[in-house]
Design a protein around this motif. Structure first.
Motif, PDB file in Angstrom:
ATOM      1  N   SER A  83      24.454  51.138  51.084  1.00  0.00           N
ATOM      2  CA  SER A  83      24.397  53.390  52.165  1.00  0.00           C
ATOM      3  C   SER A  83      24.083  53.963  50.674  1.00  0.00           C
ATOM      4  N   LEU A  84      25.297  53.997  50.071  1.00  0.00           N
ATOM      5  CA  LEU A  84      24.958  55.238  48.571  1.00  0.00           C
ATOM      6  C   LEU A  84      24.323  54.386  47.762  1.00  0.00           C
ATOM      7  N   PHE A  85      23.447  53.486  47.522  1.00  0.00           N
ATOM      8  CA  PHE A  85      22.401  52.842  46.838  1.00  0.00           C
ATOM      9  C   PHE A  85      21.423  53.806  47.768  1.00  0.00           C
ATOM     10  N   VAL A  86      20.411  53.035  48.361  1.00  0.00           N
ATOM     11  CA  VAL A  86      20.042  53.926  49.868  1.00  0.00           C
ATOM     12  C   VAL A  86      19.892  55.361  49.446  1.00  0.00           C
ATOM     13  N   GLU A  87      20.992  55.947  49.500  1.00  0.00           N
ATOM     14  CA  GLU A  87      20.961  57.642  49.698  1.00  0.00           C
ATOM     15  C   GLU A  87      20.444  58.599  48.678  1.00  0.00           C
ATOM     16  N   ARG A  88      21.304  57.164  47.538  1.00  0.00           N
ATOM     17  CA  ARG A  88      20.745  57.815  46.050  1.00  0.00           C
ATOM     18  C   ARG A  88      18.950  57.746  45.436  1.00  0.00           C
ATOM     19  N   GLU A  89      18.546  56.697  46.312  1.00  0.00           N
ATOM     20  CA  GLU A  89      16.902  56.670  45.760  1.00  0.00           C
ATOM     21  C   GLU A  89      15.891  57.031  45.969  1.00  0.00           C
TER      22      GLU A  89
END
Length: 407
Positions: free
Chosen positions: A320-326
């Motif tokens: 979820s953190l990865f998606v938020e950043r991308e």
């Protein structure tokens, strides 16, 4: 918010399978289908409510309304005993609860961003309270002897109503203004699918779906697996049988520890290595279940619970953190909904259906061969662990923390 969000889920997610096996007398395929309602709902509603939160209504208000409706469906389900009606009630509950997981993340990220916090560093210690809530709910249900009663659904509904009210008192998380003219696809929230054009994100979402197969398997069958040992005189009065939900709660307690390590592991190893760790933790999770028992094999069960924390958190929270950043700021709620679509949507739906079939395949005369069942699931996770490093191309520079999410 995080505490209550996962208290609502923890009150029934683990114990409902045992209730359906022993009180409602559903078979493995039926139980898999009911847990699969979370997958079916996640195909549509997280993205739908993500669109609403991105474009028209404050995210915290959408969160509150979803919990109000979800509580009502649980109260209805508590009165039902036939499969068709129970399935419908849980499908409706899933339709309104599953979006709240992504909305919970979105509200957290918006409030942290407004306060100029570092999301990668500061979100995990906040999210850990969700796991604490999940564990508290499990213990409350177990110690109140509600695991084999519809009372577990009353407990969840009460927490949902409280969270629904509380959500309306939270800081405003208004949609980001957009003065440009929207295309038809943008109006429907389909612009989040632009992430699939990025090869790295495409592969990430495909494996999100494949890992989603594993997420609900132990939730659906873990408690029923331990309860089946009750028929063996050697284990009837063992702690693992008498308090199976508390034993399983070690998994969530483990989560609280692994969540706090996520910032370190992302900085040190990067998203690719963290996900590889998660996949092989699933291999051990299922494999240890296959060889464990509540007697002499109790240590194997406990170890399985411990590695679950890495298996779940290193994928779900880091993902979820990865998606938020991308994702672009204008589609962050829709992007979280898309992540939910792949993991708890396609992944969980297909996975729970197939896992139910696997359980029934290894069931003869009402006796389930759990050793073969769990080793089958472990073999599946092993295939993912071998193939993911090959297809997900990524290079991490530990000397530059900001590259934790970069290609």
């Amino acid at each position: 918010m995080n505490f209550l969000e996962f208290f609502v889920w923890g009150a029934w997610l683990i114990s409902l399978g045992e209730y359906m096996f022993n009180v409602l007398h559903f078979n493995g395929t039926q139980i898999g289908s009911i847990y699969g309602t979370m997958g079916i709902a996640s195909l549509f509603t997280p993205a739908l409510f993500g669109i609403i939160a991105d474009r028209w209504l404050n995210a915290e208000r959408v969160l509150g309304v979803c919990h109000f409706v979800g509580a009502g469906t649980l109260l209805w389900a508590s009165t039902l005993h036939d499969f068709d009606s129970f399935y419908l009630a849980m499908l409706l509950n899933s339709a309104f609860f599953m979006p709240t997981i992504a909305l919970n993340n979105t509200v957290s990220f918006i409030i942290l961003s407004k306060g100029s916090f570092n999301i990668v560093k500061d979100f995990p210690p906040i999210r850990v309270w969700g796991t604490v809530g999940f564990v508290c709910a499990m213990w409350f249900v177990d110690l109140s002897h509600s695991g084999l009663k519809p009372a577990q659904l009353y407990i969840s509904a009460a927490a949902g109503l409280f969270l629904g009210i509380y959500a309306f008192t939270m800081p405003a998380c208004a949609p980001v203004p957009n003065t440009t003219k929207r295309s038809f696809a943008s109006s429907l929230g389909l612009d989040a699918f632009v992430l699939f054009k990025n090869k790295k994100m495409f592969i990430f979402f495909i494996y999100s779906m494949l890992l989603g197969f594993a997420l609900q398997i132990s939730n659906a069958f873990g408690s029923g697996f331990l309860n089946d040992f009750a028929s063996d005189p050697r284990y009837t009065n063992s702690f693992g049988v008498q308090h199976s939900v508390i034993l399983i709660s070690i998994s969530q307690i483990s989560e609280t520890l692994f969540i706090l390590t996520i910032p370190f592991f992302l900085r040190k190893f990067g998203i690719k290595q963290v996900i590889i760790m998660s996949i092989f933790a699933w291999v051990f999770r299922f494999g240890l279940f296959g060889f464990g028992n509540p007697g002499g094999g109790l240590s194997l069960l406990v170890l399985s619970m411990i590695v679950y924390g890495m298996a779940f958190d290193f994928f779900n929270i880091s993902g979820s953190l990865f998606v938020e950043r991308e994702a672009d700021i204008k589609i962050r709620a829709s992007a979280q909904g898309l992540f939910m679509l792949m993991t708890n949507g396609f992944g969980a739906w297909i996975g729970t259906y197939i896992s139910g079939r696997v359980v029934d395949y290894y069931t003869t005369g009402g006796v389930r061969d759990w050793h073969s069942i769990w080793l089958t699931f472990a073999g599946y996770a092993l295939v993912l662990g071998v193939t993911f490093p090959i297809v997900f191309r990524y290079k991490h520079d530990p000397a530059t923390p900001s590259t934790a999410f970069q290609h």
